[in-house]
Design an enzyme around this catalytic site. Structure first.
Site, PDB file in Angstrom:
ATOM      1  CG  ASN A 157     -14.996  -4.892  26.330  1.00 42.79           C
ATOM      2  OD1 ASN A 157     -14.705  -4.604  25.174  1.00 42.79           O
ATOM      3  ND2 ASN A 157     -14.143  -4.746  27.329  1.00 42.79           N
ATOM      4  N   GLY A 231      -8.614  -5.259  21.453  1.00 38.00           N
ATOM      5  CA  GLY A 231      -9.064  -6.627  21.262  1.00 38.00           C
ATOM      6  C   GLY A 231      -8.135  -7.626  21.925  1.00 38.00           C
ATOM      7  CB  SER A 232      -8.041 -11.280  21.671  1.00 36.42           C
ATOM      8  OG  SER A 232      -7.793 -11.548  20.299  1.00 36.42           O
ATOM      9  CB  ALA A 234      -5.002 -14.369  19.340  1.00 40.35           C
ATOM     10  CB  THR A 235      -7.229  -9.957  17.339  1.00 37.42           C
ATOM     11  OG1 THR A 235      -8.209 -10.982  17.512  1.00 37.42           O
ATOM     12  CG2 THR A 235      -7.635  -9.069  16.180  1.00 37.42           C
ATOM     13  N   GLY A 236      -4.280  -9.013  18.039  1.00 28.75           N
ATOM     14  CA  GLY A 236      -3.218  -8.015  17.966  1.00 28.75           C
ATOM     15  C   GLY A 236      -1.985  -8.540  17.263  1.00 28.75           C
ATOM     16  CD  GLU A 253      -6.902  -1.493  25.930  1.00 26.27           C
ATOM     17  OE1 GLU A 253      -6.797  -2.659  26.387  1.00 26.27           O
ATOM     18  OE2 GLU A 253      -7.933  -0.828  25.987  1.00 26.27           O
ATOM     19  CB  CYS A 288      -8.443  -5.638  28.362  1.00 27.21           C
ATOM     20  SG  CYS A 288      -8.742  -3.860  28.203  1.00 27.21           S
ATOM     21  CD  GLU A 467      -5.936   3.220  22.375  1.00 25.46           C
ATOM     22  OE1 GLU A 467      -5.983   2.959  21.162  1.00 25.46           O
ATOM     23  OE2 GLU A 467      -6.735   2.743  23.209  1.00 25.46           O
TER      24      GLU A 467
END
Length: 487
Positions: A157, A231-232, A234-236, A253, A288, A467
């Site tokens: 994004n 990212g998402s 799920a990826t995290g 994040e 997000c 962050e």
């Protein structure tokens, strides 16, 4: 910037590591303009072998980069920031073409990225240790040392902003970095690599495009000492599992299902504008931090719905991302379009009341792109999928509320906790609600903005770590204790 402004697409699209461009062993794939489905050419796809070469180059560079004086690291970061700022229009054009967000907003992304780089350049001397009192004849002190090679994986994004700003704390602390641009929108990463090659020693900043194999290989590589993701969820979770095998720190994040609360005593004109702005319709809701659950006190509920509908129609209309007049772009891909439309259909089926939007725009000029109009559903209940799950699209759920305890219970019932926004004139209520919402970042009578130096991050499944502040810089260091006997 005029509507006819154009630049050249990047010609170098290899993998950039060790200060040089390399042909990918993993091959290539097509990248497209999501607003038109037109091809933007092929891009490199790094495989496990490519990752290994890149990490080894970064590891070799770390041996000398860690010894570079902080003031010199700061000078190079400032030089890169100036180059990013000078090319802001070009970066904006590339990102609007490749990720579908409005070009005017993408130009702001480049400016924000440059400011973040400069911020961390100014913090290089803060990676300092302490002395610990131990009594006569003893000196005990700590050192902060860099970790080594760091992998940073970013979302689609804000491609340039995430890549450029997130490299800064890593290299400021003396580490080397491998950046993985988003697979859906890697073009601005190639231009950034060109600028990096003009400033930094070989191997300090490396940029390799790729898909899931690339990301997994980065996390698993034994020479990578930390991984960070935007990212998402799920990826995290997948990265966290991979890091666990190495006992490796991570910063995550992730997603959000963020509440915006309008109290009965709020300044409604400002609160309604805040609710519209907080949804980030500019990016088609692909944020997000979007305040995608709007809790409105029942005493002003229908008034808010009516006014918000008119405001959305006035301010946000889908258009070509490269047109400076566009105030709302498109979704990144067909899978994301199908996901968003699935949420819209489920909200209809579960009995939510459609206030506006609900599908693609009628404009035939936009028919080939993944556009969805700004969509608002009222009377959403906690049992509905739209209440619980992150859409990552332009769909706002509106929920009426009566008492604070039920409100807080509903707000905190989801698995996310990234941001929250509270609108009220009652100072005590504002602080009371801010203290009890399970979110890592809270605005009061404000929404959406991040502030340099104000640390950002989530609770629960919205992530771990912070962050955009000093603690981000320090998270890329490790502490060593030294004990000296002077007798």
């Amino acid at each position: 910037m005029s509507a006819t402004t154009e630049f050249e697409l990047p010609t170098r699209r290899g993998l950039f590591f060790g200060g040089e461009w390399h042909a990918p062993l993993g091959g290539s794939e097509m990248t497209v303009n999501p607003a038109t489905q037109e091809s933007l050419g092929t891009v490199s796809v790094a495989n496990k072998e490519d990752v290994d070469l890149a990490v080894k180059a970064a590891h070799e560079a770390f041996k000398s980069w860690r010894l570079v004086k902080p003031i010199e690291r700061a000078r190079l970061l400032r030089e890169l920031a100036a180059k990013v700022r000078d090319r802001a229009d070009e970066f904006a054009w590339l990102d609007s073409l490749n990720c579908g967000n409005p070009i005017k907003e993408m130009a702001r992304d480049a400016v924000i990225a440059a400011a973040q780089i400069e911020y961390f350049a100014g913090l290089v001397h803060e990676t300092k240790g302490d002395t610990v009192p131990m009594g006569d004849g003893v000196l005990n002190y700590t050192l902060r040392e860099p970790l080594g090679v760091v992998a940073r994986i970013v979302a689609y994004n804000h491609p340039l902003m995430f890549l450029a700003s997130k490299l800064a704390p890593v290299v400021a602390a003396g580490n080397t970095v491998i950046l993985k641009p988003p697979a859906q929108a890697p073009l601005s990463g190639y231009l950034l690599a060109e600028l990096v090659s003009e400033v930094f020693p070989p191997g300090v900043i490396n940029i390799i495009s790729g898909d899931r194999e690339c990301g997994e290989a980065l996390v698993a590589h034994p020479l990578v000492r930390k991984a960070a993701l935007i990212g998402s969820t799920a990826t995290g979770a997948a990265i966290l599992k991979g890091a666990a095998d190495k006992i490796m720190p991570v910063t995550l994040e992730l997603g959000g299902k963020n509440p915006l609360v309008i109290c009965g005593d709020a300044n409604l004109d400002k609160a309604i504008q805040g609710a519209v702005s907080g949804m980030n319709f500019l990016w088609a809701g692909q944020s997000c931090g979007s305040t995608s659950r709007l809790f409105v006190h029942r005493s002003v509920y229908e008034r808010v719905l009516s006014s918000m509908k008119h405001l959305i129609v006035e301010q946000h209309k889908c258009g070509m991302p490269t047109d400076p007049k566009t105030t709302m772009g498109c979704l990144i891909s067909k899978p994301q379009f199908d996901k968003v439309m699935g949420f819209i259909e489920s909200a209809r089926a579960e009995g939510a009341r459609l206030i506006c939007g609900g599908g693609p725009p009628d404009d035939p000029a936009l028919a080939k792109g993944w556009f969805v109009e700004p969509t608002v559903f009222a009377d959403v209940t906690p049992e509905m999928r739209l209440f619980r799950e992150e859409v990552f699209g332009p769909v706002l759920a509106v929920i009426p509320w009566d008492d604070e305890e039920t409100l807080l219970e509903q707000i905190n019932s989801v698995e996310y906790g990234l941001t929250a926004s509270i609108w009220t004139k009652d100072l005590a209520r504002a602080h009371r609600l801010a203290g009890r919402v399970e979110s890592g970042f809270v605005w009061i009578n404000y929404v959406s903005s991040h502030f340099i130096g104000a640390e950002f991050g989530g609770y629960k499944k919205s992530g771990m770590g912070r962050e955009e502040g000093l603690s981000e810089l320090l998270s890329y260091t490790q502490t060593k204790n030294v004990h000296v006997s002077l007798t």
